[in-house]
Design a protein around this motif. Structure first.
Motif, PDB file in Angstrom:
ATOM      1  N   ILE A 302      27.761  39.015  55.081  1.00  0.00           N
ATOM      2  CA  ILE A 302      28.039  37.690  54.539  1.00  0.00           C
ATOM      3  C   ILE A 302      26.706  37.147  54.034  1.00  0.00           C
ATOM      4  O   ILE A 302      25.786  36.911  54.825  1.00  0.00           O
ATOM      5  CB  ILE A 302      28.637  36.749  55.606  1.00  0.00           C
ATOM      6  CG1 ILE A 302      29.951  37.318  56.153  1.00  0.00           C
ATOM      7  CG2 ILE A 302      28.867  35.356  55.029  1.00  0.00           C
ATOM      8  CD1 ILE A 302      30.542  36.492  57.294  1.00  0.00           C
ATOM      9  N   LYS A 303      26.588  37.005  52.732  1.00  0.00           N
ATOM     10  CA  LYS A 303      25.326  36.575  52.137  1.00  0.00           C
ATOM     11  C   LYS A 303      25.359  35.076  51.881  1.00  0.00           C
ATOM     12  O   LYS A 303      26.354  34.543  51.370  1.00  0.00           O
ATOM     13  CB  LYS A 303      25.077  37.329  50.835  1.00  0.00           C
ATOM     14  CG  LYS A 303      24.972  38.838  51.025  1.00  0.00           C
ATOM     15  CD  LYS A 303      24.769  39.556  49.701  1.00  0.00           C
ATOM     16  CE  LYS A 303      24.693  41.061  49.898  1.00  0.00           C
ATOM     17  NZ  LYS A 303      24.507  41.784  48.613  1.00  0.00           N
ATOM     18  N   MET A 304      24.261  34.416  52.250  1.00  0.00           N
ATOM     19  CA  MET A 304      24.166  32.975  52.079  1.00  0.00           C
ATOM     20  C   MET A 304      22.873  32.615  51.369  1.00  0.00           C
ATOM     21  O   MET A 304      21.795  33.019  51.809  1.00  0.00           O
ATOM     22  CB  MET A 304      24.236  32.275  53.448  1.00  0.00           C
ATOM     23  CG  MET A 304      25.598  32.383  54.116  1.00  0.00           C
ATOM     24  SD  MET A 304      25.625  31.739  55.800  1.00  0.00           S
ATOM     25  CE  MET A 304      25.083  33.187  56.696  1.00  0.00           C
ATOM     26  N   LEU A 305      22.991  31.873  50.251  1.00  0.00           N
ATOM     27  CA  LEU A 305      21.836  31.429  49.460  1.00  0.00           C
ATOM     28  C   LEU A 305      21.738  29.913  49.546  1.00  0.00           C
ATOM     29  O   LEU A 305      22.697  29.194  49.261  1.00  0.00           O
ATOM     30  CB  LEU A 305      21.996  31.863  47.998  1.00  0.00           C
ATOM     31  CG  LEU A 305      20.895  31.396  47.036  1.00  0.00           C
ATOM     32  CD1 LEU A 305      19.550  32.015  47.425  1.00  0.00           C
ATOM     33  CD2 LEU A 305      21.257  31.754  45.590  1.00  0.00           C
ATOM     34  N   ASN A 306      20.569  29.440  49.971  1.00  0.00           N
ATOM     35  CA  ASN A 306      20.340  28.006  50.101  1.00  0.00           C
ATOM     36  C   ASN A 306      20.040  27.400  48.727  1.00  0.00           C
ATOM     37  O   ASN A 306      19.021  27.702  48.115  1.00  0.00           O
ATOM     38  CB  ASN A 306      19.172  27.748  51.063  1.00  0.00           C
ATOM     39  CG  ASN A 306      18.978  26.264  51.341  1.00  0.00           C
ATOM     40  OD1 ASN A 306      19.634  25.410  50.750  1.00  0.00           O
ATOM     41  ND2 ASN A 306      18.058  25.959  52.251  1.00  0.00           N
ATOM     42  N   THR A 307      20.934  26.544  48.231  1.00  0.00           N
ATOM     43  CA  THR A 307      20.770  25.927  46.911  1.00  0.00           C
ATOM     44  C   THR A 307      20.165  24.523  47.002  1.00  0.00           C
ATOM     45  O   THR A 307      20.069  23.829  45.992  1.00  0.00           O
ATOM     46  CB  THR A 307      22.133  25.840  46.219  1.00  0.00           C
ATOM     47  OG1 THR A 307      23.044  25.084  47.053  1.00  0.00           O
ATOM     48  CG2 THR A 307      22.712  27.224  45.984  1.00  0.00           C
ATOM     49  N   ARG A 308      19.764  24.135  48.196  1.00  0.00           N
ATOM     50  CA  ARG A 308      19.174  22.808  48.384  1.00  0.00           C
ATOM     51  C   ARG A 308      17.660  22.914  48.532  1.00  0.00           C
ATOM     52  O   ARG A 308      17.106  24.015  48.668  1.00  0.00           O
ATOM     53  CB  ARG A 308      19.767  22.145  49.641  1.00  0.00           C
ATOM     54  CG  ARG A 308      21.268  21.920  49.593  1.00  0.00           C
ATOM     55  CD  ARG A 308      21.644  20.775  48.666  1.00  0.00           C
ATOM     56  NE  ARG A 308      23.090  20.570  48.658  1.00  0.00           N
ATOM     57  CZ  ARG A 308      23.734  19.772  49.488  1.00  0.00           C
ATOM     58  NH1 ARG A 308      23.088  19.125  50.437  1.00  0.00           N
ATOM     59  NH2 ARG A 308      25.049  19.622  49.376  1.00  0.00           N
ATOM     60  N   ASP A 309      17.003  21.752  48.548  1.00  0.00           N
ATOM     61  CA  ASP A 309      15.554  21.713  48.734  1.00  0.00           C
ATOM     62  C   ASP A 309      15.188  21.381  50.174  1.00  0.00           C
ATOM     63  O   ASP A 309      14.057  20.963  50.461  1.00  0.00           O
ATOM     64  CB  ASP A 309      14.917  20.692  47.777  1.00  0.00           C
ATOM     65  CG  ASP A 309      15.520  19.292  47.942  1.00  0.00           C
ATOM     66  OD1 ASP A 309      16.433  19.142  48.780  1.00  0.00           O
ATOM     67  OD2 ASP A 309      15.072  18.371  47.228  1.00  0.00           O
ATOM     68  N   VAL A 310      16.147  21.522  51.085  1.00  0.00           N
ATOM     69  CA  VAL A 310      15.900  21.323  52.518  1.00  0.00           C
ATOM     70  C   VAL A 310      16.435  22.526  53.280  1.00  0.00           C
ATOM     71  O   VAL A 310      17.194  23.337  52.741  1.00  0.00           O
ATOM     72  CB  VAL A 310      16.588  20.028  53.035  1.00  0.00           C
ATOM     73  CG1 VAL A 310      15.991  18.801  52.379  1.00  0.00           C
ATOM     74  CG2 VAL A 310      18.100  20.094  52.820  1.00  0.00           C
ATOM     75  N   GLN A 311      16.044  22.643  54.538  1.00  0.00           N
ATOM     76  CA  GLN A 311      16.576  23.713  55.377  1.00  0.00           C
ATOM     77  C   GLN A 311      18.072  23.504  55.612  1.00  0.00           C
ATOM     78  O   GLN A 311      18.562  22.377  55.647  1.00  0.00           O
ATOM     79  CB  GLN A 311      15.861  23.734  56.732  1.00  0.00           C
ATOM     80  CG  GLN A 311      14.395  24.132  56.684  1.00  0.00           C
ATOM     81  CD  GLN A 311      13.763  24.004  58.058  1.00  0.00           C
ATOM     82  OE1 GLN A 311      13.904  22.992  58.738  1.00  0.00           O
ATOM     83  NE2 GLN A 311      13.051  25.038  58.479  1.00  0.00           N
ATOM     84  N   VAL A 312      18.784  24.614  55.774  1.00  0.00           N
ATOM     85  CA  VAL A 312      20.219  24.554  56.074  1.00  0.00           C
ATOM     86  C   VAL A 312      20.499  25.418  57.311  1.00  0.00           C
ATOM     87  O   VAL A 312      20.095  26.591  57.361  1.00  0.00           O
ATOM     88  CB  VAL A 312      21.074  25.044  54.892  1.00  0.00           C
ATOM     89  CG1 VAL A 312      22.549  25.050  55.273  1.00  0.00           C
ATOM     90  CG2 VAL A 312      20.855  24.153  53.674  1.00  0.00           C
ATOM     91  N   ALA A 313      21.152  24.837  58.295  1.00  0.00           N
ATOM     92  CA  ALA A 313      21.554  25.585  59.498  1.00  0.00           C
ATOM     93  C   ALA A 313      22.958  26.140  59.280  1.00  0.00           C
ATOM     94  O   ALA A 313      23.816  25.479  58.696  1.00  0.00           O
ATOM     95  CB  ALA A 313      21.534  24.669  60.718  1.00  0.00           C
ATOM     96  N   TYR A 314      23.183  27.364  59.736  1.00  0.00           N
ATOM     97  CA  TYR A 314      24.502  27.973  59.594  1.00  0.00           C
ATOM     98  C   TYR A 314      24.963  28.537  60.929  1.00  0.00           C
ATOM     99  O   TYR A 314      24.161  28.821  61.831  1.00  0.00           O
ATOM    100  CB  TYR A 314      24.499  29.077  58.537  1.00  0.00           C
ATOM    101  CG  TYR A 314      23.749  30.322  58.956  1.00  0.00           C
ATOM    102  CD1 TYR A 314      24.377  31.343  59.674  1.00  0.00           C
ATOM    103  CD2 TYR A 314      22.399  30.495  58.629  1.00  0.00           C
ATOM    104  CE1 TYR A 314      23.690  32.477  60.066  1.00  0.00           C
ATOM    105  CE2 TYR A 314      21.704  31.626  59.009  1.00  0.00           C
ATOM    106  CZ  TYR A 314      22.352  32.605  59.736  1.00  0.00           C
ATOM    107  OH  TYR A 314      21.673  33.727  60.131  1.00  0.00           O
ATOM    108  N   LYS A 315      26.270  28.712  61.026  1.00  0.00           N
ATOM    109  CA  LYS A 315      26.891  29.294  62.214  1.00  0.00           C
ATOM    110  C   LYS A 315      28.139  30.048  61.774  1.00  0.00           C
ATOM    111  O   LYS A 315      28.914  29.544  60.962  1.00  0.00           O
ATOM    112  CB  LYS A 315      27.235  28.203  63.221  1.00  0.00           C
ATOM    113  CG  LYS A 315      27.931  28.701  64.468  1.00  0.00           C
ATOM    114  CD  LYS A 315      27.988  27.632  65.551  1.00  0.00           C
ATOM    115  CE  LYS A 315      28.614  26.360  65.065  1.00  0.00           C
ATOM    116  NZ  LYS A 315      28.751  25.376  66.169  1.00  0.00           N
ATOM    117  N   VAL A 316      28.332  31.243  62.316  1.00  0.00           N
ATOM    118  CA  VAL A 316      29.471  32.085  61.947  1.00  0.00           C
ATOM    119  C   VAL A 316      30.410  32.212  63.139  1.00  0.00           C
ATOM    120  O   VAL A 316      29.983  32.545  64.243  1.00  0.00           O
ATOM    121  CB  VAL A 316      29.014  33.484  61.485  1.00  0.00           C
ATOM    122  CG1 VAL A 316      30.209  34.340  61.098  1.00  0.00           C
ATOM    123  CG2 VAL A 316      28.041  33.364  60.317  1.00  0.00           C
TER     124      VAL A 316
END
Length: 495
Positions: A302-316
Motif C-alpha cells: 500500500i503506497k502512500m504519498l504525502n501531498t501536504r507541506d506538513v507531516q501526516v500520520a497513518y494507520k492501517v
C-alpha cells in the motif's frame, strides 16, 4: 551488540529446529508466522530466559494447542448470545507502562454454568489475539476483580486454565497478574490455586487493594467499579469489524458518520478531490497472487504519498488481522515523501480473503512530531481523521480464486445441496432443542426433589423435637413421683 548477535543466533537455531520436525500437528498459519516473524520466535526465547531446549518445548506444545483448540478460527459466531450481551472478560484502560488492562469480573462467573464457561475459554484467546499491540508483542496486565466474590464464583479449573494460557501458551505476554480485593474467606481457595501453579506463574501473581493497585495502573485508567475514574466503555473486539493492532479506538463500517469522519473513497481520488492528505495506491482493490489456495501470497504494497507541506500520520487496519502480515501498521510520512506498507496474505487464508477489507486512516500533524506515533494516535480527534477503504482480491494462476471455487462447486457431485443442508441443519437444531428441553426438565425435577427433601427434613426435625419434648415431660413426672412424702413441705392452715 554481542547480546543482539546472540539473540539473532538463538532465533535462527530455534526456528531451524522447529521447522525441521514434522509440521502436520501445527496450523500452517502459525508455522508461517514462526518462519517469517523473528519477534514471534524471540517471544519464546524471552519467556524461557533464552534456554533453547525449554523454548523449543514451549513453542511445540503451544502451537499444537493452538491447532487443536482452533485459535485461528475463533470469531464472533463462536459465542453464545448470553455472553455477547454481557461479557465479563474485557480490555479497559492501560497500565503505567502502556500495557492493555485485561479485566475479569469474577463475581459474574458461575462455575456450574458449563456452556458460558466453555465460551469464556474461547473468548480469552480471541481477546489476546486481537488486543492492541498484538503485532508488537506488547505485554498485558491481567486483573482478577474479586470484590464481592463467594465460593460459588471460584472455579479452580478455569483459573488454572486462564493462568496456564497466559504463562504457557502465549509467550512473554503477561506483565503482572493482579488479584484485586480478594475476600479473606477465599484465602484458603487461593492457597490451593497457587499450589497448582509453577514457580514462575506464582511469582507473577500480586494481591492488591484499591490503594496498592495504583502502583500498576493510574487512577484515570481504572474503571469506576475498581475505585478509578475511567468511564470509557470496555473494548469489545467482537463488536468491531476493523481490529486495530496499535490503537484502542476501533471502528466499523457501520460506525462511520459524516459528522465524525471524513471518508476518502476511490471515486474521490479519481475526481481529483484532495480531501485526503495522502495519495494512496491502489485506489480500490488490493490484489494478492498465490500459486495454491493454501500457499503464501507474494507481498503487496500500500503506497502512500504525502501531498501536504506538513507531516501526516497513518494507520492501517483490517477486518481480519489473523489473515495478514502488515508492516508497519502505523507511521509518519514526511512532506512530499512516500512510504510503502507491506501486506502479505498468510497461508490458508486465500479462499475467504475476498470478504476482507483494509482501512487506511491518516491525519495531518500541524507541528513537527518526533514522539511515539502509537501514543499519538490515542489522542487524535476523530473529526480530523480521513479514511480510505480497500477491497481484497486473490488471484490464482490468472483467475480470481472465488471463480475457481464456484467452478469446483458447480461441477462437484459430492456437494450437499442447499435443501439437504437446510434439512440437516434443521434436524440438528431440533435435536439440540430436544436435549435442551430434556436438560430443563431434569433441572425442574431436581428442584422439586430438593424441595421435597427439605420438607421431609423439616417435618422430621419437628417430629424429633416433639419426641424429645415428650421424653422430657415423662422424665419430669417420674422424678416428681419418686420423691419421698417427707420431702414434700406441708403447709399449715391459716387461722
Amino acid at each position: 551488540m554481542d547480546e543482539q548477535v546472540d539473540q539473532e543466533s538463538l532465533i535462527i537455531q530455534l526456528r531451524t529446529a522447529f521447522l525441521q520436525q514434522n509440521l502436520e500437528p501445527f496450523d500452517s498459519r502459525d508455522v508461517s508466522k514462526i518462519r517469517n516473524d523473528d519477534r514471534a520466535v524471540l517471544a519464546y526465547l524471552k519467556n524461557c530466559r533464552f534456554n533453547l531446549e525449554k523454548s523449543f518445548n514451549m513453542m511445540t506444545e503451544s502451537l499444537k494447542w493452538r491447532k487443536s483448540f482452533g485459535v485461528n478460527d475463533i470469531s464472533k459466531t463462536s459465542f453464545s448470545q448470553e455472553l455477547l450481551a454481557d461479557p465479563y472478560l474485557y480490555f479497559k484502560g492501560y497500565g503505567k507502562g502502556g500495557e492493555p488492562l485485561l479485566i475479569w469480573d469474577v463475581k459474574k462467573h458461575k462455575k456450574n454454568n458449563t456452556a458460558i464457561n466453555a465460551d469464556m475459554k474461547k473468548l480469552l484467546p480471541l481477546l489476546i489475539e486481537r488486543r492492541e499491540g498484538a503485532q508488537e508483542y506488547k505485554k498485558v496486565i491481567m486483573l482478577f476483580n474479586m470484590s464481592g466474590c463467594g465460593l460459588g464464583n471460584i472455579d479452580y479449573d478455569f483459573i488454572k486454565y486462564l493462568i496456564s494460557l497466559l504463562t504457557e501458551y502465549y509467550p512473554d505476554i503477561l506483565d503482572n497478574l493482579l488479584v484485586f480485593e480478594m475476600p479473606r474467606l477465599l484465602s484458603a481457595a487461593w492457597t490451593i490455586i497457587k499450589n497448582m501453579l509453577d514457580e514462575d506463574s506464582r511469582d507473577a501473581i500480586k494481591f492488591v487493594n484499591k490503594q496498592e493497585v495504583l502502583e500498576y495502573v493510574d487512577k484515570d485508567q481504572l474503571p469506576i467499579s475498581l475505585g478509578g475514574t475511567n468511564e470509557a466503555a470496555a473494548t469489545n473486539v467482537m463488536e468491531n469489524d476493523f481490529q486495530s493492532l496499535t490503537d484502542k479506538k476501533q471502528v466499523t463500517f457501520n460506525q462511520q458518520t459524516p459528522q465524525k469522519r471524513q471518508n476518502t473513497s476511490s471515486s474521490d481520488s479519481k475526481s481529483g478531490n484532495n480531501m485526503s492528505p495522502l495519495q494512496i495506491t491502489p485506489q480500490d482493490t488490493l490484489t494478492f497472487s498465490v500459486v495454491q489456495s493454501n500457499s503464501e501470497s507474494v507481498p503487496q504494497s500500500i503506497k502512500m504519498l504525502n501531498t501536504r507541506d506538513v507531516q501526516v500520520a497513518y494507520k492501517v487496519k483490517t477486518t481480519a488481522p489473523e489473515h495478514y502480515r502488515v508492516k508497519p501498521t502505523v507511521g509518519l510520512v514526511e512532506p512530499g515523501q512516500g512510504v510503502e506498507v507491506s501486506v502479505q496474505l498468510t497461508p490458508g487464508s486465500a479462499v475467504t480473503a475476498s470478504r476482507d477489507r483494509f482501512l487506511v486512516q491518516c491525519t495531518p500533524i500541524t507541528s513537527p512530531f518526533k514522539g511515539d506515533i502509537t501514543e499519538y494516535w490515542r489522542s487524535v480527534e476523530q473529526g480530523k481523521v480521513t479514511e480510505h477503504r480497500l477491497r481484497c482480491k486473490v488471484v490464482m494462476n490468472g483467475s480470481a480464486i472465488e471463480e475457481k471455487v464456484d467452478h469446483l462447486m458447480s461441477n462437484s457431485h459430492h456437494v450437499t445441496s442447499p435443501t439437504n443442508m437446510s434439512d440437516r441443519l434443521s434436524a440438528i437444531e431440533n435435536r439440540l432443542k430436544a436435549i435442551e428441553q430434556k436438560g430443563e426438565a431434569t433441572n425442574r425435577q431436581t428442584k422439586r426433589t430438593l424441595i421435597i427433601l427439605q420438607i421431609f427434613l423439616l417435618v422430621s426435625l419437628v417430629y424429633v423435637s416433639y419426641l424429645l419434648y415428650q421424653e422430657y415431660n415423662l422424665l419430669q413426672e417420674s422424678t416428681t413421683s419418686a420423691l419421698p412424702a417427707s420431702s414434700i413441705p406441708k403447709l399449715k392452715p391459716e387461722l
